[in-house]
Design a protein around this motif. Structure first.
Motif: not given
Length: 253
Positions: A118, A175, A177, A179
């Motif tokens: 990310y 589920t 992650d 963001p």
């Protein structure tokens, strides 16, 4: 005794088998990815493998870069004049800052170190941009007898050989992650009609199958293959199979 030619050994496979037997994504998915990007300058396909999605993105983007750590996968990648490939890991992308309109990872994000990935996504994105993590779940056979035998193989027999990351796929990436402000994706699936050899070739690309063979449990796979061959009856007959597509997509701001 039958004198027919023995079936291929599907369990000795690499990038060539992956390119031949992994299902392609539908046009509707590619169109959606083109819609969520703010422009069509550059799409980056991370963990592209042999380019099942990469070349399709060229229908909607002026340039596409496919990135994968495997030289063997890239050696068998789909070629297109608007597509370039590079060998690298998802956590260290060989691209300049602020260049990408869309970053996508197809059937790959569950293998990434997501925080590091990310960070790279935010670095290479030309904000605002879009990020999509896509993939497909376990296949489903239209015929009940085939689906029942497959479910036993998937859940009980080959299940212990899946790496832990596979749970993220089985959970539809729900589920994982993520963001980023999310978009509401469409419900899509991959629909195919395949004969038995295509289905067995696809299963040969599974990491769990490779792990089972390395663990000396090839008899599990052989038993499943024999049962499918018996249930299929005519090996050249095409049968319906589908995969649900999962999408987590959002804005990089």
């Amino acid at each position: 005794m039958s004198d027919r030619t023995p079936p291929p050994n599907w369990f000795e496979s690499g990038g060539k088998a992956y390119a031949a037997f992994r299902p392609d994504y539908p046009d509707a998915l590619v169109a959606y990815l083109g819609e969520i990007a703010p422009d069509q300058d550059l799409a980056v396909d991370v963990g592209c493998g042999t380019g099942q999605l990469t070349a399709l993105l060229a229908q909607h983007f002026r340039k596409v870069v496919g990135i994968d750590p495997s030289a063997e996968q890239l050696a068998n990648a789909s070629q297109h004049p608007l597509v370039e490939y590079a060998q690298a890991h998802a956590e260290s992308l060989p691209l300049p800052d602020g260049c990408a309109s869309l970053v996508v990872a197809a059937q790959a994000a569950h293998w990434f170190d997501l925080p590091r990935f990310y960070r790279e996504v935010r670095r290479i994105a030309r904000k605002p941009a879009a990020l999509a993590l896509v993939g497909y779940g376990a296949p489903r056979f239209e015929e009940g007898s085939l689906q029942s035998r497959f479910a036993r193989f998937y859940e009980q027999e080959i299940g212990p050989f899946w790496p832990p990351e596979r749970r993220l796929v089985d959970q539809g990436y729900a589920t994982i992650d993520f963001p980023f402000p999310e978009f509401a994706p469409p419900l899509l699936s991959i629909q195919r009609r395949w004969d038995l050899n295509q289905v067995l070739g696809y299963f040969s690309t599974w990491s769990a199958v490779k792990r089972a063979v390395l663990a000396g449990k090839a008899e599990i796979i052989q038993s499943f293959q024999d049962d499918l061959r018996s249930l299929w009856q005519r090996e050249d007959e095409a049968k319906s199979i589908c995969w649900p597509i999962m999408i987590r997509a959002g804005a990089i701001e």
